[in-house]
Design a protein around this motif. Structure first.
Motif: not given
Length: 106
Positions: A77-96, A58-63
Motif C-alpha cells: 500500500c505504501a508503494r502504491h501511494l508513492n510513500l516509498n519505491r522499495l522493490p518487493i520480492v515475494c519468495v513464492n514457494v509452491d505458489g504461496y 528492498a523487501l524480501i518476503v518469505l512465506p
C-alpha cells in the motif's frame, strides 16, 4: 580490538541503538560488499514495521503467517501511494503468494 557487549544487561534504548548501528563501510571490505541480515524487534507492531524498512534497499518476503501478510500489505500500500519505491520480492514457494499476485492484478 572489538569489544562485544553482553546483551543480558543492555537497556531497551541500547539494544535499539545496537540494531540501528551500521558496521563497516562496504568499500572497506576487500572481499566485496558486506551483506547484513537484521531482525527487527520493536516494542509494538508499528515500531517493528518502521524498523523493517529503515535503511533497506528492498523487501524480501518469505512465506509466513498473519504478521507477514500484514507487513506485506502495508508495504504494498505504501508503494502504491508513492510513500516509498522499495522493490518487493515475494519468495513464492509452491505458489504461496499467487493469491496476492492475483489481487494486485485486478
Amino acid at each position: 580490538s572489538t569489544k562485544k557487549k553482553n546483551n543480558s544487561h543492555v537497556s531497551k534504548e541500547e539494544k535499539q541503538q545496537q540494531q540501528e548501528e551500521t558496521h563497516e563501510d562496504e568499500s572497506d571490505n576487500e572481499n566485496g560488499p558486506i551483506r547484513e541480515i537484521l531482525v527487527a524487534g520493536g516494542n509494538d507492531l508499528q515500531e517493528r514495521k518502521k524498523l523493517l524498512v529503515r535503511n533497506c534497499d528492498a523487501l524480501i518476503v518469505l512465506p509466513g503467517g498473519p504478521g507477514t501478510w500484514d507487513e506485506l500489505w502495508e508495504m504494498a500500500c505504501a508503494r502504491h501511494l508513492n510513500l516509498n519505491r522499495l522493490p518487493i520480492v515475494c519468495v513464492n514457494v509452491d505458489g504461496y503468494y499467487e493469491p496476492f499476485r492475483e489481487i494486485l492484478d485486478k
